[in-house]
Scaffold this motif. Structure first.
Motif, short mmCIF file in Angstrom:
data_model
loop_
_atom_site.label_atom_id
_atom_site.label_comp_id
_atom_site.label_asym_id
_atom_site.label_seq_id
_atom_site.Cartn_x
_atom_site.Cartn_y
_atom_site.Cartn_z
N VAL A 98 4.61 -18.04 -37.86
CA VAL A 98 5.50 -17.14 -37.13
C VAL A 98 4.68 -16.39 -36.08
N THR A 99 5.19 -16.37 -34.87
CA THR A 99 4.54 -15.61 -33.80
C THR A 99 5.56 -14.64 -33.19
N PHE A 100 5.03 -13.51 -32.76
CA PHE A 100 5.86 -12.48 -32.14
C PHE A 100 5.28 -12.14 -30.78
N PRO A 101 6.10 -11.59 -29.90
CA PRO A 101 5.60 -11.24 -28.57
C PRO A 101 4.58 -10.10 -28.65
N GLU A 102 3.78 -10.01 -27.61
CA GLU A 102 2.82 -8.90 -27.52
C GLU A 102 3.59 -7.60 -27.36
N GLY A 103 2.97 -6.53 -27.76
CA GLY A 103 3.59 -5.21 -27.60
C GLY A 103 3.85 -4.55 -28.94
N GLU A 104 4.34 -3.31 -28.85
CA GLU A 104 4.53 -2.49 -30.03
C GLU A 104 5.51 -3.10 -31.04
N GLY A 106 6.36 -6.29 -31.40
CA GLY A 106 5.72 -7.47 -31.99
C GLY A 106 4.65 -7.09 -32.99
N ASP A 107 3.90 -6.02 -32.69
CA ASP A 107 2.88 -5.54 -33.62
C ASP A 107 3.51 -5.09 -34.93
N ARG A 108 4.64 -4.40 -34.86
CA ARG A 108 5.33 -3.96 -36.08
C ARG A 108 5.81 -5.16 -36.89
N ALA A 109 6.36 -6.15 -36.22
CA ALA A 109 6.84 -7.35 -36.91
C ALA A 109 5.68 -8.10 -37.56
N ARG A 110 4.58 -8.24 -36.84
CA ARG A 110 3.39 -8.89 -37.41
C ARG A 110 2.86 -8.14 -38.62
N ALA A 111 2.91 -6.82 -38.55
CA ALA A 111 2.39 -5.99 -39.64
C ALA A 111 3.21 -6.15 -40.92
N ILE A 112 4.52 -6.31 -40.80
CA ILE A 112 5.33 -6.43 -42.01
C ILE A 112 5.51 -7.86 -42.49
#
Length: 144
Positions: A98-104, A106-112
Motif C-alpha cells: 500500500v502506498t499513499f501520497p506525500e504530505g500530512e 499520507g503520513d497519517r495513513a502510513r502511520a496507522i
C-alpha cells in the motif's frame, strides 16, 4: 433491532466442473475446478480471495479516513497439501503493498497502516478469524 447473523450462499452446478454461487442479495460468482479447463477461480482461490478481500476492506476503511491510496494490493498465498489430515491449505500468508501520497494526510495513513493490518488480522476479518480458530463445518444431504 439486531442484524440477522446468518449468512447464506447457494451453489448451483452449471456444467462439468463449473458452478455459480449466489448470495441472498442476488449477486453471483462463477467458479470451477482446475479440471474444468476454464479460467474461473477454483474454490481454493476463492478462499484466498475471501481472506484477502476481508482484510483489505478492513484496512481500506481505516486508512482512507486519512488519505486515498496511490496503490493498494493484497496478495494471499498458501500451499495446498494432501496428507493424513486430508486436503487442506497450509502456510497462509497475507501481504499488503500500500502506498499513499506525500504530505500530512499520507503520513497519517502510513502511520496507522501497521495497526490497521494487525487489528484486521487479530480481531476484525471474519474470514481469516474463522480459518484461524478452526470453526467446524457440517455436511448433510437434504431429502428431495
Amino acid at each position: 433491532m439486531s442484524e440477522n447473523p446468518q449468512r447464506l450462499v447457494t451453489v448451483d452446478r452449471t456444467g462439468p466442473g463449473r458452478f455459480t454461487a449466489t448470495n441472498a442479495r442476488g449477486g453471483t460468482v462463477e467458479f470451477g475446478t482446475a479440471n474444468g479447463g476454464g479460467t474461473e477461480f477454483t474454490p481454493v482461490e476463492l478462499l484466498l480471495a475471501a481472506i484477502g478481500g476481508c482484510t483489505a476492506a478492513d484496512v481500506d476503511v481505516a486508512t482512507t479516513r486519512h488519505a486515498e491510496p496511490d496503490g493498494f494490493t493484497v496478495t494471499v498465498t498458501g500451499n495446498k497439501v494432501s496428507d493424513d489430515l486430508g486436503n487442506r491449505m497450509t502456510d497462509l500468508a497475507v501481504t499488503f503493498a500500500v502506498t499513499f501520497p506525500e504530505g500530512e494526510a499520507g503520513d497519517r495513513a502510513r502511520a496507522i497502516l501497521p495497526r490497521a493490518v494487525a487489528v484486521s488480522h487479530d480481531r476484525l476479518c471474519t474470514v481469516s478469524r474463522t480459518v484461524e480458530t478452526g470453526t467446524p463445518v457440517t455436511a448433510t444431504i437434504k431429502d428431495v
